[in-house]
Write a protein that holds these residues in place. Structure first.
Motif, mmCIF file in Angstrom:
data_model
loop_
_atom_site.group_PDB
_atom_site.id
_atom_site.type_symbol
_atom_site.label_atom_id
_atom_site.label_comp_id
_atom_site.label_asym_id
_atom_site.label_seq_id
_atom_site.Cartn_x
_atom_site.Cartn_y
_atom_site.Cartn_z
ATOM 1 N N ALA A 1 -0.418 -9.201 9.434
ATOM 2 C CA ALA A 1 -1.560 -8.932 8.552
ATOM 3 C C ALA A 1 -1.245 -7.679 7.752
ATOM 4 O O ALA A 1 -0.900 -6.639 8.316
ATOM 5 N N MET A 2 -1.360 -7.798 6.416
ATOM 6 C CA MET A 2 -1.032 -6.669 5.552
ATOM 7 C C MET A 2 -2.207 -6.315 4.659
ATOM 8 O O MET A 2 -3.062 -7.154 4.350
ATOM 9 N N LYS A 3 -2.202 -5.053 4.226
ATOM 10 C CA LYS A 3 -3.264 -4.534 3.357
ATOM 11 C C LYS A 3 -2.629 -3.830 2.168
ATOM 12 O O LYS A 3 -1.673 -3.071 2.324
ATOM 13 N N LEU A 4 -3.160 -4.104 0.976
ATOM 14 C CA LEU A 4 -2.731 -3.431 -0.246
ATOM 15 C C LEU A 4 -3.818 -2.483 -0.703
ATOM 16 O O LEU A 4 -4.990 -2.856 -0.779
ATOM 17 N N THR A 5 -3.424 -1.248 -1.003
ATOM 18 C CA THR A 5 -4.339 -0.256 -1.563
ATOM 19 C C THR A 5 -3.810 0.187 -2.910
ATOM 20 O O THR A 5 -2.645 0.599 -3.024
ATOM 21 N N ALA A 6 -4.641 0.072 -3.954
ATOM 22 C CA ALA A 6 -4.245 0.448 -5.322
ATOM 23 C C ALA A 6 -5.124 1.582 -5.810
ATOM 24 O O ALA A 6 -6.358 1.481 -5.778
ATOM 25 N N ILE B 1 -2.835 -11.726 -5.738
ATOM 26 C CA ILE B 1 -3.448 -10.707 -4.895
ATOM 27 C C ILE B 1 -4.353 -9.856 -5.787
ATOM 28 O O ILE B 1 -3.878 -9.162 -6.684
ATOM 29 N N ILE B 2 -5.646 -9.923 -5.563
ATOM 30 C CA ILE B 2 -6.620 -9.252 -6.424
ATOM 31 C C ILE B 2 -7.320 -8.160 -5.615
ATOM 32 O O ILE B 2 -7.914 -8.438 -4.565
ATOM 33 N N THR B 3 -7.247 -6.926 -6.098
ATOM 34 C CA THR B 3 -7.943 -5.835 -5.412
ATOM 35 C C THR B 3 -9.392 -5.765 -5.877
ATOM 36 O O THR B 3 -9.706 -6.046 -7.037
ATOM 37 N N ASP B 4 -10.276 -5.370 -4.969
ATOM 38 C CA ASP B 4 -11.704 -5.281 -5.271
ATOM 39 C C ASP B 4 -12.048 -3.879 -5.774
ATOM 40 O O ASP B 4 -11.177 -3.083 -6.111
ATOM 41 N N THR C 1 0.130 1.003 -2.264
ATOM 42 C CA THR C 1 0.535 1.244 -0.880
ATOM 43 C C THR C 1 0.300 -0.016 -0.053
ATOM 44 O O THR C 1 -0.807 -0.566 -0.054
ATOM 45 N N LEU C 2 1.340 -0.458 0.635
ATOM 46 C CA LEU C 2 1.234 -1.578 1.575
ATOM 47 C C LEU C 2 1.269 -1.048 2.996
ATOM 48 O O LEU C 2 1.998 -0.093 3.305
ATOM 49 N N SER C 3 0.489 -1.672 3.855
ATOM 50 C CA SER C 3 0.503 -1.314 5.277
ATOM 51 C C SER C 3 0.341 -2.583 6.099
ATOM 52 O O SER C 3 -0.201 -3.582 5.623
ATOM 53 N N ALA D 1 -6.927 -5.110 -0.987
ATOM 54 C CA ALA D 1 -6.801 -6.561 -0.811
ATOM 55 C C ALA D 1 -6.028 -6.789 0.475
ATOM 56 O O ALA D 1 -5.181 -5.965 0.868
ATOM 57 N N VAL D 2 -6.303 -7.896 1.143
ATOM 58 C CA VAL D 2 -5.621 -8.212 2.396
ATOM 59 C C VAL D 2 -4.988 -9.594 2.294
ATOM 60 O O VAL D 2 -5.471 -10.466 1.564
ATOM 61 N N PHE D 3 -3.888 -9.792 3.024
ATOM 62 C CA PHE D 3 -3.217 -11.087 3.079
ATOM 63 C C PHE D 3 -2.429 -11.149 4.381
ATOM 64 O O PHE D 3 -2.217 -10.124 5.050
ATOM 65 N N ASP D 4 -2.029 -12.358 4.759
ATOM 66 C CA ASP D 4 -1.300 -12.504 6.017
ATOM 67 C C ASP D 4 -0.289 -13.633 5.907
ATOM 68 O O ASP D 4 -0.351 -14.478 5.011
#
Length: 903
Positions: free
Chosen positions: A457-462, A859-862, A442-444, A867-870
């Protein structure tokens, strides 16, 4: 290696027939398959690109994902090879990608010297995959448009049939100039070439609507796959522009094939028969018709349900021939024979409509039942090269039914095989399992809408179900207004790893089955399964140890090896060999074995690095010779995805090409330059080399040094650039001879000295004056003396007069054999994607016309799965599309899409 262990479920009853002499226990089949899979683990490569298509001048960004078995991160290979293959099926560029934690990334520039407008193939593979031919290679067709210095826009359509039925074949070509004006009443010269040789030519004039008809005389043009129409049209007074059109998929009637479920059309058993209708281009075409028996009686009606595919149910009768009377969407008709009816056989049929279970039915003819009554049979299901399910039964009646829970499998293609107890396959069915077990990505964004050049600013949720996932992902953000593309036609990590990599044949619009799936799409996917084949080895070969042994080891890095021998051919034992890479300040030493072999393991260097290997530190080194091992290059087979080629790039990619023209406008070159006076500089040609005396005064074909600007690897660049020449299996051939089956190679000369393909790898393209191609050797006698056909002369530039010759130049004329300097294929040069930062609001004259707004392969999720990127938007307004793809540490894959608005 980490493996998934599947529980084995024994469905059916057991029988004393299990102890027959030709029987193998089902556990033995499973064990042998497990051993074979451990010896032949299946690797797959998927490449995620930032865009679905490009233009000349663009940079192609991509990330490689390497998996094994049921999509686990691969522990086998550490290097992925990526090849770019041109429109004429020749190698344009080749790259090595280092792999860390089963992923790697790269990029390459579509420079105007190497790339032209056309359809290109990108294939990716590991050396380990070469043990399985090209079955599991990643292979994708990408269209490249061109707006640089472009004078012409065209569109072509084909008509007629070369088989003599109906209208004669031809091409209808539409012309516009770069301003969009229709070119009416303009003179056109055209010719048709086959593999570089002119077959026929003519002249014409465009009509009032800008169209020109070009007749294709099929009695002259017999090889449509290798033929091209080349036209030259007036665009202004005393000014012409050229355009070419491939005849590869231009003509041919639609084709219709029928595929009985399980493989056989059995008598007196209700049968499901799938069918598939395709155009000459390979794309599906709607079809309808009737199935009739030998008397002409209609036994069933049929009609396609999706892209020319469908299925029909009827009960065949013994000793009866069936045919289909079909009518295609283009109005053409055909009569096609169905497969022969078999009175002695068994069929495995599957109902995949239930969400949680597969309903299996095994039905046999009376003759088969009598022959195999009470005999043991096995039902085996394979997924990702691994046996995921096994069961056995005794044939105690003509019909069996059973249910298999889908929870036994992961999502993807499974192959269900019915085997005798000696592992002879008697029926097979492919099934797609969809358990909704892929990653939920999911991207937001921090805002629903933005302004041009505004910060995002975007956030990835896996997540895997409700559990956060740690994984590696790649994200591309594109301006969808400038890069429109049909979502169903996308190649994604899901379509590749779960579907197309496990079946043979072309799959049209693969993402259709994954894009908001429903009952209709699931039914269409099941029909696709009935018309495609499985890529894995036959279980019979596995059980009886007939699977070919792997002969090519997986790459753990770049190894440079060779052989050190005396000039008399004897190997040098314990000889000292030194490797030097000057631009990396790297050196290493090793010694040879009893056979004179040496190898430098895991050498780190990038493309274009010169490498020197020397044996001079040995006693009597003057009498030694180094021979380097060559790289393994797989042959270039015909693409399965040829139907993805776009014949009319100008019109299909029009929006993108227009933006590209504006974006690269500052790179445009002035075409008319008046030079009042300039000294005449003599160009070096073959006439300057005494060894080439006797060749014709004029070359048949020529490639100038100017055309090699931007080329890094001379050998790779000329493979696709020499007109009338074909490169295959390490040799150059005259194309017209090659197509006729003549495999006599051409002789190569570099600066008047005999050379070979390996020597071409060391040639600096910046020092090349020209490359001349001769289809015959005149009176030189070169071909007779060397048993070759034709000559390639690489002419090198001369230093200005008065420049003293360097010692290194002199040594190149008489190279020592105990030292080798060459340019091997290294790792691709790393470069980070540039994304401008608009931190200060002010007016800037230069427009930001980027189509790829943001790209990151890392892009690496914790542990929380985030993970966040912009990035900053461009000047484009409209809808922006963000695509994320990737894999977690447990082999779960996923894809997500997010759109936002820029006002």
């Amino acid at each position: 290696m980490k493996k998934y262990l599947y529980p084995l479920l024994f469905l059916f009853c057991f029988s004393s027939a299990f102890a027959q002499r030709d029987s193998l226990p089902v556990t033995t089949v499973v064990q042998k398959a497990a051993v074979s899979n451990s010896e032949h683990p299946i690797e797959k490569v998927y490449l995620h690109f930032d865009k679905p298509y490009y233009a000349v001048g663009d940079t192609v960004w991509f990330k490689a994902y390497l998996t094994m078995d049921v999509h686990l991160p691969s522990a086998i290979s550490k290097v992925v090879n990526v090849d770019v293959i041109g429109p004429r099926d020749s190698l344009i560029e080749s790259f090595r990608i280092p792999v860390t934690n089963s992923t790697g990334s790269g990029r390459f520039v579509l420079n105007g010297t190497t790339y032209r407008q056309g359809n290109y193939r990108i294939r990716a593979y590991t050396n380990w995959m070469l043990n399985f031919k090209t079955s599991y290679f990643f292979d994708k067709t990408i269209a490249i448009g061109n707006a640089l210095n472009k004078e012409l826009s065209t569109q072509v359509s084909y008509y007629g049939n070369p088989d003599g039925k109906g209208a004669k074949p031809g091409a209808k070509i539409f012309y516009k100039d770069k301003a969009g004006n229709i070119l009416a009443g303009k003179k056109v010269e055209w010719r048709i070439e086959t593999n570089g040789d002119v077959i026929t030519r003519g002249r014409g004039t465009t009509d009032a609507k800008g169209y020109l008809d070009v007749p294709v005389e099929d009695n002259k043009v017999k090889n449509f796959a290798g033929s091209t129409i080349i036209t030259s049209v007036e665009v202004a007074e005393k000014k012409t522009a050229s355009a070419s059109f491939s005849l590869k998929n231009a003509f041919g009637a639609p084709d219709l094939q029928f595929f009985p479920e399980g493989g056989l059309l059995l008598s007196n058993i209700p049968m499901q028969v799938a069918f598939k209708a395709i155009r000459s281009s390979g794309l599906g075409i709607d079809v309808k018709g009737t199935i009739v028996d030998g008397t002409g009686k209609v036994v069933a009606d049929f009609s396609s349900q999706h892209l020319g595919m469908g299925k029909v149910t009827f009960t065949p009768e013994a000793n009866t021939t069936y045919k289909a009377n079909a009518e295609f969407a283009d109005g053409s008709k055909a009569t096609v024979l169905l497969p022969r009816v078999v009175s002695n056989g068994v069929v495995l049929s599957v109902n995949n409509a239930q969400p949680d279970n597969l309903v299996i039915q095994i039905a046999s003819t009376p003759a088969f039942y009598e022959k195999y009554k009470n005999r043991v049979f096995y039902l085996i299901a394979r997924s990702g090269g691994t046996i995921a399910y096994a069961a056995q039964t005794a044939l105690t009646s003509q019909t069996y039914s059973a249910v298999i829970p889908k929870s036994k499998f992961k999502s993807g293609v499974i192959s269900l095989s019915l085997l005798t107890s000696s592992s002879d396959p008697v029926s097979e069915r492919l099934v797609y399992i969809n358990r909704d077990d892929n990653l939920n990505l999911t991207l937001s964004s921090d805002k629903p809408a933005y302004a041009a050049r505004q910060h995002v600013a975007m956030k990835l949720t896996a997540k895997q179900g409700a559990v956060p996932s740690e994984g590696s992902f790649s994200v591309a953000v594109i301006d969808e207004t400038k890069v429109p593309f049909k979502e169903d036609a996308e190649t994604t990590i899901l379509t590749n790893l779960l579907l197309t990599s496990d079946i043979t044949g072309y799959v049209e619009q693969p993402n259709y089955y994954f894009n908001k799936p429903d009952a209709k799409k699931n039914a269409d996917l099941d029909v696709l399964m009935m018309t495609q084949g499985f890529r894995q080895f036959d279980l019979y070969d596995v059980v009886w140890d007939k699977v070919p042994r792997a002969t090519i080891a997986p790459e753990q890095g770049i190894d440079l090896g060779g052989t050190l021998r005396k000039l008399n051919g004897m190997p040098v034992f314990r000889g000292a060999v030194r490797l030097i890479i000057p631009d990396k300040n790297y050196s290493a030493e090793t010694t040879t074995d009893a056979d004179g072999n040496f190898v430098f393991k895991n050498v780190q260097f990038t493309d274009s690095s010169k490498v020197t290997v020397s044996a001079r530190n040995n006693p009597d080194s003057r009498n030694m010779k180094i021979t380097m091992n060559g790289d393994i290059f797989p042959s270039i087979a015909k693409s399965e995805n040829v139907a993805d080629e776009i014949p009319n790039i100008d019109s299909v990619l029009n929006t993108y090409i227009l933006n590209s023209e504006k974006q690269y406008k500052f790179n445009q070159i002035l075409k008319e330059v008046v030079i009042k006076s300039a000294p005449v500089i003599k160009k070096v040609s073959h006439n300057d080399y005494s060894a080439l005396t006797g060749l014709p005064a004029m070359a048949d074909r020529q490639l100038s040094g100017e055309m090699l600007k931007g080329c890094n690897n001379f050998f790779l660049c000329i493979q696709n650039s020499l007109p009338g020449v074909t490169f295959d299996n390490g040799n150059f051939y005259i194309s017209r001879n090659y197509t006729q089956g003549d495999r006599t190679p051409m002789q190569i000369y570099v600066k008047g000295m005999q050379g070979d393909v390996n020597y071409l790898m060391s040639v600096n393209p910046a020092e090349v004056e020209s490359v001349e191609v001769f289809f015959n050797d005149g009176v030189s006698g070169i071909n007779r003396m060397t048993s070759t056909a034709g000559v390639i002369s690489v002419n090198m530039k001369e230093a200005p007069k008065g420049t003293p010759m360097k010692l290194s130049d002199l040594k190149q004329l008489f190279p020592d054999q105990n030292i080798v300097t060459f340019t091997p294929k290294g790792y691709i040069k790393y470069k980070q994607f540039y994304s401008p930062k608009y931190t200060v609001v002010k007016s800037i004259a230069v427009s930001d016309l980027r189509t790829t707004i943001f790209w990151s392969p890392n892009i690496i999720t914790d542990k929380t799965g985030t993970a966040v990127f912009d990035f900053y938007n461009s000047d484009g307004r409209g809808t922006y599309k963000a695509i994320v793809e990737g894999i977690d540490k447990d082999g779960n894959i996923g894809r997500g899409i997010y759109r936002f608005t820029v006002k």
